[in-house]
Design a protein around this motif. Structure first.
Motif, PDB file in Angstrom:
ATOM      1  N   ILE A 198       0.853  -1.185   0.000  1.00 52.00           N
ATOM      2  CA  ILE A 198       0.000   0.000   0.000  1.00 52.00           C
ATOM      3  C   ILE A 198       0.888   1.234   0.000  1.00 52.00           C
ATOM      4  N   VAL A 199       0.652   2.082  -0.975  1.00 52.71           N
ATOM      5  CA  VAL A 199       1.321   3.379  -1.029  1.00 52.71           C
ATOM      6  C   VAL A 199       0.253   4.387  -0.624  1.00 52.71           C
ATOM      7  N   LEU A 200       0.501   5.064   0.477  1.00 53.18           N
ATOM      8  CA  LEU A 200      -0.486   5.964   1.064  1.00 53.18           C
ATOM      9  C   LEU A 200       0.079   7.372   1.088  1.00 53.18           C
ATOM     10  N   THR A 201      -0.674   8.322   0.570  1.00 50.68           N
ATOM     11  CA  THR A 201      -0.273   9.718   0.696  1.00 50.68           C
ATOM     12  C   THR A 201      -1.212  10.386   1.679  1.00 50.68           C
ATOM     13  N   THR A 202      -0.640  11.164   2.587  1.00 49.34           N
ATOM     14  CA  THR A 202      -1.457  11.846   3.583  1.00 49.34           C
ATOM     15  C   THR A 202      -0.688  13.015   4.178  1.00 49.34           C
ATOM     16  N   HIS A 203      -1.441  13.995   4.626  1.00 47.93           N
ATOM     17  CA  HIS A 203      -0.871  15.086   5.412  1.00 47.93           C
ATOM     18  C   HIS A 203      -1.139  14.846   6.891  1.00 47.93           C
ATOM     19  N   ASP A 204      -1.899  13.820   7.205  1.00 50.96           N
ATOM     20  CA  ASP A 204      -2.265  13.501   8.583  1.00 50.96           C
ATOM     21  C   ASP A 204      -1.210  12.560   9.155  1.00 50.96           C
ATOM     22  N   MET A 205      -0.313  13.118   9.930  1.00 54.05           N
ATOM     23  CA  MET A 205       0.803  12.332  10.448  1.00 54.05           C
ATOM     24  C   MET A 205       0.360  11.258  11.439  1.00 54.05           C
ATOM     25  N   MET A 206      -0.796  11.445  12.094  1.00 52.99           N
ATOM     26  CA  MET A 206      -1.299  10.385  12.972  1.00 52.99           C
ATOM     27  C   MET A 206      -1.674   9.162  12.141  1.00 52.99           C
ATOM     28  N   VAL A 207      -2.277   9.374  10.974  1.00 62.33           N
ATOM     29  CA  VAL A 207      -2.618   8.269  10.075  1.00 62.33           C
ATOM     30  C   VAL A 207      -1.338   7.593   9.600  1.00 62.33           C
ATOM     31  N   ALA A 208      -0.351   8.375   9.203  1.00 66.22           N
ATOM     32  CA  ALA A 208       0.914   7.805   8.755  1.00 66.22           C
ATOM     33  C   ALA A 208       1.560   6.973   9.858  1.00 66.22           C
ATOM     34  N   ASP A 209       1.531   7.488  11.080  1.00 67.66           N
ATOM     35  CA  ASP A 209       2.132   6.792  12.212  1.00 67.66           C
ATOM     36  C   ASP A 209       1.419   5.465  12.481  1.00 67.66           C
ATOM     37  N   GLN A 210       0.112   5.454  12.358  1.00 63.59           N
ATOM     38  CA  GLN A 210      -0.669   4.253  12.647  1.00 63.59           C
ATOM     39  C   GLN A 210      -0.585   3.204  11.541  1.00 63.59           C
ATOM     40  N   LEU A 211      -0.462   3.628  10.298  1.00 65.87           N
ATOM     41  CA  LEU A 211      -0.627   2.697   9.182  1.00 65.87           C
ATOM     42  C   LEU A 211       0.643   2.339   8.424  1.00 65.87           C
ATOM     43  N   CYS A 212       1.672   3.151   8.527  1.00 63.71           N
ATOM     44  CA  CYS A 212       2.818   2.989   7.636  1.00 63.71           C
ATOM     45  C   CYS A 212       3.993   2.267   8.291  1.00 63.71           C
ATOM     46  N   ASP A 213       4.574   1.342   7.522  1.00 63.97           N
ATOM     47  CA  ASP A 213       5.816   0.688   7.941  1.00 63.97           C
ATOM     48  C   ASP A 213       6.995   1.623   7.729  1.00 63.97           C
ATOM     49  N   ARG A 214       6.920   2.414   6.666  1.00 65.25           N
ATOM     50  CA  ARG A 214       7.966   3.371   6.335  1.00 65.25           C
ATOM     51  C   ARG A 214       7.289   4.666   5.913  1.00 65.25           C
ATOM     52  N   VAL A 215       7.935   5.781   6.231  1.00 65.49           N
ATOM     53  CA  VAL A 215       7.398   7.100   5.926  1.00 65.49           C
ATOM     54  C   VAL A 215       8.453   7.870   5.145  1.00 65.49           C
ATOM     55  N   ALA A 216       8.011   8.520   4.074  1.00 61.44           N
ATOM     56  CA  ALA A 216       8.889   9.409   3.318  1.00 61.44           C
ATOM     57  C   ALA A 216       8.341  10.822   3.452  1.00 61.44           C
ATOM     58  N   PHE A 217       9.187  11.736   3.893  1.00 66.40           N
ATOM     59  CA  PHE A 217       8.818  13.148   3.938  1.00 66.40           C
ATOM     60  C   PHE A 217       9.330  13.780   2.651  1.00 66.40           C
ATOM     61  N   ILE A 218       8.399  14.266   1.848  1.00 66.72           N
ATOM     62  CA  ILE A 218       8.750  14.852   0.558  1.00 66.72           C
ATOM     63  C   ILE A 218       8.384  16.322   0.587  1.00 66.72           C
ATOM     64  N   GLY A 240      11.297  21.991   7.511  1.00 67.22           N
ATOM     65  CA  GLY A 240      11.202  23.408   7.787  1.00 67.22           C
ATOM     66  C   GLY A 240       9.855  23.994   7.394  1.00 67.22           C
ATOM     67  N   GLU A 241       8.871  23.130   7.149  1.00 66.74           N
ATOM     68  CA  GLU A 241       7.550  23.575   6.705  1.00 66.74           C
ATOM     69  C   GLU A 241       6.469  23.122   7.678  1.00 66.74           C
ATOM     70  N   GLN A 242       5.429  23.928   7.780  1.00 70.25           N
ATOM     71  CA  GLN A 242       4.230  23.530   8.517  1.00 70.25           C
ATOM     72  C   GLN A 242       3.388  22.643   7.601  1.00 70.25           C
ATOM     73  N   LEU A 243       2.641  21.721   8.181  1.00 67.35           N
ATOM     74  CA  LEU A 243       1.698  20.934   7.394  1.00 67.35           C
ATOM     75  C   LEU A 243       0.512  21.797   7.027  1.00 67.35           C
ATOM     76  N   ARG A 244      -0.043  21.586   5.844  1.00 66.76           N
ATOM     77  CA  ARG A 244      -1.228  22.346   5.433  1.00 66.76           C
ATOM     78  C   ARG A 244      -2.346  22.137   6.430  1.00 66.76           C
ATOM     79  N   GLY A 245      -3.027  23.224   6.773  1.00 62.32           N
ATOM     80  CA  GLY A 245      -4.139  23.135   7.713  1.00 62.32           C
ATOM     81  C   GLY A 245      -3.697  23.172   9.152  1.00 62.32           C
ATOM     82  N   HIS A 246      -2.380  23.227   9.420  1.00 64.15           N
ATOM     83  CA  HIS A 246      -1.882  23.224  10.783  1.00 64.15           C
ATOM     84  C   HIS A 246      -1.046  24.461  11.091  1.00 64.15           C
ATOM     85  N   ALA A 247      -1.081  25.454  10.237  1.00 60.48           N
ATOM     86  CA  ALA A 247      -0.240  26.633  10.429  1.00 60.48           C
ATOM     87  C   ALA A 247      -0.741  27.501  11.559  1.00 60.48           C
TER      88      ALA A 247
END
Length: 175
Positions: free
Chosen positions: A67-87, A168-175
């Motif tokens: 599963i390749v998952l794209t999200t801005h919700d880091m809680m979802v990434a933390d719960q679901l992802c084996d590996r995380v890429a910050f792009i 060095g960036e804020q997540l969208r919707g969290h500024a």
């Protein structure tokens, strides 16, 4: 969007955003893919349905689906992802499992919240102690011996904090 396109819009135009999201995920799963791309799979869902989607993703992962998952919700990434890429700006800044990222960028600190003894209405106070050598830390040991302890917990960083530090960036919707 996906459900509108696949169904010509007629069958789903009366559905809510969350219902459309669930329909889209269902349509993607009909063929039992070995590789699944999900874009913001819990976005727009109420907490119960978001949890159903998370459980489904975890079940598919256990069954061997990639599963390749794209999200801005880091809680979802933390719960679901084996590996995380910050792009950011088209560049991968970090690529690692969430636990390792949080340990690498976090602080090894314990926060103790306490009240002074013999004072029923005393304010809750707090102190932080380095996790390393905590068992020999006389200030920590003295505090837990003489005060009423409310809570003790490690100060784990979040993936959102790691993202901000790394990019060095804020997540969208969290500024």
């Amino acid at each position: 969007e996906c459900a509108d396109t696949l169904c010509g819009g007629e069958l789903v135009k009366g559905l809510s955003g969350g219902e459309k999201k669930r329909t889209c995920i269902g349509l993607e799963l009909i063929s039992s893919p070995s590789l699944l791309f999900l874009d913001e799979p819990t976005s727009g869902l109420d907490p119960v349905n978001a949890q159903h989607v998370k459980d489904l993703v975890l079940e598919l992962r256990e069954q061997g689906t990639t599963i390749v998952l794209t999200t801005h919700d880091m809680m979802v990434a933390d719960q679901l992802c084996d590996r995380v890429a910050f792009i950011t700006a088209g560049e991968i800044r970090e690529f690692e499992d969430p636990r390792t990222l949080k340990l690498r960028h976090g602080r090894r600190v314990v926060r103790v919240e306490y009240r002074l003894p013999f004072e029923d209405r005393s304010e809750v106070e707090h102190e932080e102690f380095e996790l390393d050598g905590l068992g020999e830390n006389e200030a920590f040991l003295g505090l837990i011996r003489r005060c009423v302890i409310e809570r003790i917990h490690t100060q784990e960083t979040t993936l959102e904090q790691v993202f901000i530090e790394v990019t060095g960036e804020q997540l969208r919707g969290h500024a």
